[in-house]
Scaffold this motif. Structure first.
Motif, PDB file in Angstrom:
ATOM      1  N   VAL A  97     -37.600  -6.718  32.412  1.00  0.00           N
ATOM      2  CA  VAL A  97     -37.883  -7.023  31.064  1.00  0.00           C
ATOM      3  C   VAL A  97     -36.748  -7.938  30.351  1.00  0.00           C
ATOM      4  CG1 VAL A  97     -38.603  -6.066  28.595  1.00  0.00           C
ATOM      5  CG2 VAL A  97     -39.298  -4.923  31.028  1.00  0.00           C
ATOM      6  N   HIS A  98     -36.693  -9.236  30.912  1.00  0.00           N
ATOM      7  CA  HIS A  98     -35.630 -10.060  30.298  1.00  0.00           C
ATOM      8  C   HIS A  98     -35.955 -11.417  30.264  1.00  0.00           C
ATOM      9  CE1 HIS A  98     -31.759 -12.558  30.278  1.00  0.00           C
ATOM     10  NE2 HIS A  98     -31.282 -11.449  29.638  1.00  0.00           N
ATOM     11  N   ASN A  99     -36.340 -11.989  29.023  1.00  0.00           N
ATOM     12  CA  ASN A  99     -37.001 -13.293  29.118  1.00  0.00           C
ATOM     13  C   ASN A  99     -35.718 -14.586  29.337  1.00  0.00           C
ATOM     14  OD1 ASN A  99     -37.860 -15.944  28.422  1.00  0.00           O
ATOM     15  ND2 ASN A  99     -39.203 -15.005  26.607  1.00  0.00           N
ATOM     16  N   PRO A 100     -35.711 -15.217  30.442  1.00  0.00           N
ATOM     17  CA  PRO A 100     -34.619 -16.310  30.545  1.00  0.00           C
ATOM     18  C   PRO A 100     -34.558 -17.286  29.589  1.00  0.00           C
ATOM     19  CG  PRO A 100     -36.713 -16.584  32.151  1.00  0.00           C
ATOM     20  CD  PRO A 100     -36.791 -15.133  31.457  1.00  0.00           C
ATOM     21  N   ALA A 101     -35.760 -17.595  28.865  1.00  0.00           N
ATOM     22  CA  ALA A 101     -35.756 -18.576  27.998  1.00  0.00           C
ATOM     23  C   ALA A 101     -34.968 -18.205  26.416  1.00  0.00           C
ATOM     24  CB  ALA A 101     -37.291 -18.843  27.590  1.00  0.00           C
ATOM     25  N   ASN A 102     -35.077 -17.004  26.282  1.00  0.00           N
ATOM     26  CA  ASN A 102     -34.252 -16.625  25.066  1.00  0.00           C
ATOM     27  C   ASN A 102     -33.546 -15.420  25.187  1.00  0.00           C
ATOM     28  OD1 ASN A 102     -36.311 -14.739  24.810  1.00  0.00           O
ATOM     29  ND2 ASN A 102     -37.196 -15.632  23.138  1.00  0.00           N
ATOM     30  N   GLY A 103     -33.437 -14.780  26.271  1.00  0.00           N
ATOM     31  CA  GLY A 103     -32.729 -13.573  26.568  1.00  0.00           C
ATOM     32  C   GLY A 103     -33.385 -12.240  25.849  1.00  0.00           C
ATOM     33  N   GLN A 104     -34.622 -12.345  25.274  1.00  0.00           N
ATOM     34  CA  GLN A 104     -35.233 -11.435  24.723  1.00  0.00           C
ATOM     35  C   GLN A 104     -35.533 -10.001  25.648  1.00  0.00           C
ATOM     36  OE1 GLN A 104     -39.443 -11.501  23.366  1.00  0.00           O
ATOM     37  NE2 GLN A 104     -38.794 -10.862  21.429  1.00  0.00           N
ATOM     38  N   GLN A 105     -35.167  -8.936  25.223  1.00  0.00           N
ATOM     39  CA  GLN A 105     -35.574  -7.580  25.949  1.00  0.00           C
ATOM     40  C   GLN A 105     -36.126  -6.835  24.923  1.00  0.00           C
ATOM     41  OE1 GLN A 105     -31.220  -7.447  27.403  1.00  0.00           O
ATOM     42  NE2 GLN A 105     -32.457  -6.742  29.554  1.00  0.00           N
ATOM     43  N   ALA A 106     -37.516  -6.619  24.999  1.00  0.00           N
ATOM     44  CA  ALA A 106     -38.243  -5.711  24.035  1.00  0.00           C
ATOM     45  C   ALA A 106     -39.743  -5.279  24.678  1.00  0.00           C
ATOM     46  CB  ALA A 106     -38.194  -6.705  22.515  1.00  0.00           C
ATOM     47  N   PHE A 107     -40.364  -4.527  23.609  1.00  0.00           N
ATOM     48  CA  PHE A 107     -41.630  -4.303  23.826  1.00  0.00           C
ATOM     49  C   PHE A 107     -42.652  -4.048  22.623  1.00  0.00           C
ATOM     50  CE2 PHE A 107     -39.670  -0.009  23.201  1.00  0.00           C
ATOM     51  CZ  PHE A 107     -40.620   0.870  22.571  1.00  0.00           C
ATOM     52  N   HIS A 108     -43.671  -4.156  22.761  1.00  0.00           N
ATOM     53  CA  HIS A 108     -44.542  -4.475  21.529  1.00  0.00           C
ATOM     54  C   HIS A 108     -45.912  -3.293  21.472  1.00  0.00           C
ATOM     55  CE1 HIS A 108     -47.808  -6.928  19.504  1.00  0.00           C
ATOM     56  NE2 HIS A 108     -47.430  -6.233  18.552  1.00  0.00           N
ATOM     57  N   LEU A 109     -45.875  -2.791  20.421  1.00  0.00           N
ATOM     58  CA  LEU A 109     -47.082  -1.762  20.317  1.00  0.00           C
ATOM     59  C   LEU A 109     -48.263  -2.425  19.564  1.00  0.00           C
ATOM     60  CD1 LEU A 109     -45.579   1.724  19.679  1.00  0.00           C
ATOM     61  CD2 LEU A 109     -46.749   0.662  21.756  1.00  0.00           C
ATOM     62  N   ARG A 110     -49.159  -2.710  19.949  1.00  0.00           N
ATOM     63  CA  ARG A 110     -50.302  -3.460  19.135  1.00  0.00           C
ATOM     64  C   ARG A 110     -51.191  -2.329  18.597  1.00  0.00           C
ATOM     65  NH1 ARG A 110     -51.229  -8.660  18.585  1.00  0.00           N
ATOM     66  NH2 ARG A 110     -50.104  -9.074  20.591  1.00  0.00           N
ATOM     67  N   ILE A 111     -51.804  -2.636  17.479  1.00  0.00           N
ATOM     68  CA  ILE A 111     -52.816  -1.512  16.697  1.00  0.00           C
ATOM     69  C   ILE A 111     -53.811  -2.263  16.275  1.00  0.00           C
ATOM     70  CG2 ILE A 111     -52.709  -0.101  14.653  1.00  0.00           C
ATOM     71  CD1 ILE A 111     -49.682   0.277  14.947  1.00  0.00           C
ATOM     72  N   VAL A 112     -54.882  -1.913  16.819  1.00  0.00           N
ATOM     73  CA  VAL A 112     -56.263  -2.668  16.271  1.00  0.00           C
ATOM     74  C   VAL A 112     -57.255  -1.538  15.705  1.00  0.00           C
ATOM     75  CG1 VAL A 112     -57.997  -4.216  17.070  1.00  0.00           C
ATOM     76  CG2 VAL A 112     -55.835  -4.212  18.390  1.00  0.00           C
ATOM     77  N   ARG A 113     -57.385  -1.667  14.472  1.00  0.00           N
ATOM     78  CA  ARG A 113     -58.297  -0.851  13.762  1.00  0.00           C
ATOM     79  C   ARG A 113     -59.883  -1.108  14.145  1.00  0.00           C
ATOM     80  NH1 ARG A 113     -56.115  -2.343   7.765  1.00  0.00           N
ATOM     81  NH2 ARG A 113     -55.842  -4.180   9.080  1.00  0.00           N
ATOM     82  N   PRO A 114     -60.723  -0.256  14.224  1.00  0.00           N
ATOM     83  CA  PRO A 114     -62.186  -0.378  14.438  1.00  0.00           C
ATOM     84  C   PRO A 114     -62.791  -1.381  13.325  1.00  0.00           C
ATOM     85  CG  PRO A 114     -61.792   1.743  13.646  1.00  0.00           C
ATOM     86  CD  PRO A 114     -60.465   0.943  13.818  1.00  0.00           C
ATOM     87  N   GLN A 115     -63.413  -2.262  13.903  1.00  0.00           N
ATOM     88  CA  GLN A 115     -64.214  -3.053  13.108  1.00  0.00           C
ATOM     89  C   GLN A 115     -63.653  -4.016  12.188  1.00  0.00           C
ATOM     90  OE1 GLN A 115     -67.520  -2.883  14.119  1.00  0.00           O
ATOM     91  NE2 GLN A 115     -66.747  -1.226  15.146  1.00  0.00           N
ATOM     92  N   ILE A 116     -62.184  -4.254  12.376  1.00  0.00           N
ATOM     93  CA  ILE A 116     -61.196  -5.085  11.642  1.00  0.00           C
ATOM     94  C   ILE A 116     -60.439  -5.903  12.507  1.00  0.00           C
ATOM     95  CG2 ILE A 116     -59.304  -5.044   9.994  1.00  0.00           C
ATOM     96  CD1 ILE A 116     -59.952  -2.368   8.998  1.00  0.00           C
TER      97      ILE A 116
END
Length: 269
Positions: free
Chosen positions: A133-152
């Motif tokens: 997990v290391h983006n060679p383009a910008n050095g970013q090292q991160a993760f993401h939680l995506r939250i998707v409510r129902p019907q929205i």
């Protein structure tokens, strides 16, 4: 834009100036981390993830990050509160949801409930090449939680990640944390990672989708019928997929469950 999702017609309302892509296949000039695998043609695989105990530790720890984000908005959230009920406490409060999203859209790797090396080792095993997990383009090292409510429409519009140059050459994972079902999990178009760019038309960056603006360009149309599917990994599985695939538009059709997923990107060492 008309498409089919799990064999049912959907209409994605996408605004913004669009234009056809240039000739050529983007992936042909880039690193293909699916190459050499049985799932390279499809561009994705649903596979066993970590050990059962590690999966549980990861899922529970990530759910607690969502609870903590809600507490930071002023809500009293118990330690054992089921995060699939997120929509019940946030409702349609756009300001509160944005306050949560601003906390969960990018975490440092130190916030992972497991050492990142455990995840890197498993993804390396699945793709047959050492990755991290290391983006060679910008050095970013991160993760993401995506939250998707129902019907929205909390979800991104259909797109390729690689329409942003900094996201090329990698590989993505989707791990279900809560509420991920056949009616809510991430959709994608199998094999579309090898579609020529001229086969699609996309908006400029900053597309407006269902009234919300996004940074990624959105798919506006395609010369081939768009057949999205939801691979739907189980609780001890992971979806590994090429960021060159058309994916997104993950409307949550669950009647009463918010969908939360871990999303991470990996690149070759």
């Amino acid at each position: 834009m008309k498409a089919r999702l799990n064999q049912q017609e959907v209409d994605y309302r996408i605004e913004g100036t669009s234009s056809p892509g240039e000739a050529g296949v983007q992936l042909a000039a880039d690193t293909d981390l699916t190459a050499g695998n049985a799932w390279a043609t499809a561009g994705y695989v649903v596979a066993p993830w970590l050990t059962k105990n590690e999966n549980e530790l990861l899922r529970n720890g990530l759910a607690e990050l969502v609870r903590a984000a809600l507490r930071n908005t002023g809500l009293e959230i118990a330690a054992d509160w089921d995060v699939t009920n997120y929509h019940r406490v946030v409702g349609t409060d756009a300001a509160r949801h944005l306050a949560v999203v601003n906390q969960t859209k990018e975490f440092p790797l130190t916030a992972l409930p497991l050492p990142v090396t455990v995840l890197e080792a498993r993804v390396s095993e699945l793709c047959g090449r050492k990755v991290r997990v290391h983006n060679p383009a910008n050095g970013q090292q991160a993760f993401h939680l995506r939250i998707v409510r129902p019907q929205i429409t909390d979800n991104n519009p259909p797109h390729r990640d690689t329409w942003l140059d900094r996201l090329r050459h990698g590989l993505n994972i989707y791990f279900p944390v809560a509420g991920s079902t056949a009616d809510s999990s991430l959709p994608l178009v199998p094999g579309s990672h090898w579609w020529p760019e001229s086969q699609t038309s996309r908006t400029q960056a900053g597309a407006v989708y269902n009234g919300n603006q996004y940074s990624v360009p959105a798919l506006a149309s395609a010369t081939t019928p768009l057949e999205f599917i939801r691979p739907n990994p189980g609780p001890d599985e992971v979806l590994l997929f090429s960021p060159y695939l058309l994916h997104g538009g993950a409307v949550n059709l669950n009647p009463d469950q918010t969908r939360i997923s871990l999303e991470m990107r990996f690149w070759a060492v």
